[in-house]
Design an enzyme around this catalytic site. Structure first.
Site, PDB file in Angstrom:
ATOM      1  N   HIS A  95      47.866 -23.012  17.174  1.00 35.20           N
ATOM      2  CA  HIS A  95      47.323 -22.571  18.463  1.00 35.20           C
ATOM      3  C   HIS A  95      47.895 -21.192  18.816  1.00 35.20           C
ATOM      4  O   HIS A  95      49.052 -20.897  18.536  1.00 35.20           O
ATOM      5  CB  HIS A  95      47.657 -23.579  19.557  1.00 35.20           C
ATOM      6  CG  HIS A  95      46.904 -23.348  20.827  1.00 35.20           C
ATOM      7  ND1 HIS A  95      47.272 -22.387  21.741  1.00 35.20           N
ATOM      8  CD2 HIS A  95      45.790 -23.935  21.331  1.00 35.20           C
ATOM      9  CE1 HIS A  95      46.425 -22.389  22.753  1.00 35.20           C
ATOM     10  NE2 HIS A  95      45.511 -23.321  22.531  1.00 35.20           N
ATOM     11  N   GLU A 164      39.139 -21.068  18.393  1.00 33.14           N
ATOM     12  CA  GLU A 164      39.501 -20.892  19.793  1.00 33.14           C
ATOM     13  C   GLU A 164      39.822 -19.429  20.059  1.00 33.14           C
ATOM     14  O   GLU A 164      40.984 -19.018  19.982  1.00 33.14           O
ATOM     15  CB  GLU A 164      40.715 -21.757  20.137  1.00 33.14           C
ATOM     16  CG  GLU A 164      40.454 -23.244  20.105  1.00 33.14           C
ATOM     17  CD  GLU A 164      41.483 -23.993  20.937  1.00 33.14           C
ATOM     18  OE1 GLU A 164      41.081 -24.712  21.855  1.00 33.14           O
ATOM     19  OE2 GLU A 164      42.686 -23.831  20.674  1.00 33.14           O
TER      20      GLU A 164
END
Length: 250
Positions: A95, A164
């Site tokens: 992430h 993302e």
């Protein structure tokens, strides 16, 4: 099969986790036929959420992070065997917040992916570019380089690959337009679509845009943020995905 999950990030207590899981258990799970649900709570409540979900749950449980070493002098870290022992079946890795704030380089992400797969768990591998990279037209090279590095030397068949873009995530992320995502998903599907479990999208996904996002070619699910931080909110997103999945089957 669409994959729709959410990471709670650094939110949630034992009490709020019980309320969340109770909303999931009381919901009509047939509403999300054709959807694989997964939730990724903080490590402090992993074991409790696992017990609440029960061994036969159709909702998979994940951890937000795990170290590449099985054990050792890594103060403050948790290992893949430890999160597996707490009930995790998935581990989020790569992430942008981990990369930016905690030094998770491409090399570190690859070591974690290797450890996750090596212990029989499923990585949820995040890739994504900054606004500057997007504006320069370099998104495809950036995210495929990230994915190539993370997946080096492993069988990626168990990987859920989550695109993302940094410019779309978080409280101040901007909602993406269809054209913003087409090239990225075309590239990710062309490169990894036949190799990984699914390629999903995360970033400002909500009930208002979920159908449109799931209609973009190559999008095989959603990694939802704050829109799914309550049980009813997540159930709503799963229901929308279930409608889309049934429409595809029909």
């Amino acid at each position: 099969m669409l994959w729709v999950g959410t990471s709670w990030k650094m939110n949630g207590t034992r009490a709020s986790s019980r309320t969340y899981v109770e909303a999931l258990k009381q919901a009509d799970h047939s509403a999300w036929d054709g959807v694989q649900a997964f939730i990724i709570p903080p490590a402090t409540v992993l074991a409790e959420v696992s017990e609440l979900l029960g061994p036969d749950s159709d909702v998979l449980l994940g951890a937000q992070n795990a170290h590449w070493a099985d054990a050792g002098a890594w103060t403050g870290e948790v290992s893949v065997p430890q999160v597996a022992d707490a009930g995790a079946q998935l581990v989020e890795v790569g992430h942008s917040e981990r990369r930016a704030n905690f030094g998770d380089t491409d090399e570190v992400v690859n070591k974690k992916v290797r450890a996750i797969i090596g212990h029989g768990l499923r990585p949820v591998l995040c890739v994504g570019e900054s606004q500057e990279v997007f504006d320069a037209g370099d998104s495809v090279k950036f995210i495929t380089d990230q994915a190539d590095s993370a997946l080096e030397g492993v069988d990626p068949s168990s990987v859920v690959l989550a695109y993302e873009p940094i410019w779309a995530i978080g409280e101040h992320g901007r909602e993406p337009q269809r054209d913003d995502l087409l090239r990225a998903f075309d590239a990710l599907q062309s490169r990894y679509g036949d190799a990984v479990t699914a390629v999903i999208y995360g970033g400002s996904a909500n009930p208002g845009n979920a159908r449109e996002l799931l209609g973009i070619p190559g999008v095989e699910g959603l990694f939802v943020g704050r829109a799914a931080w309550t049980g009813p909110g997540y159930v709503q997103m799963l229901g929308i995905a279930g409608e889309v999945a049934r429409a595809h089957q029909g």
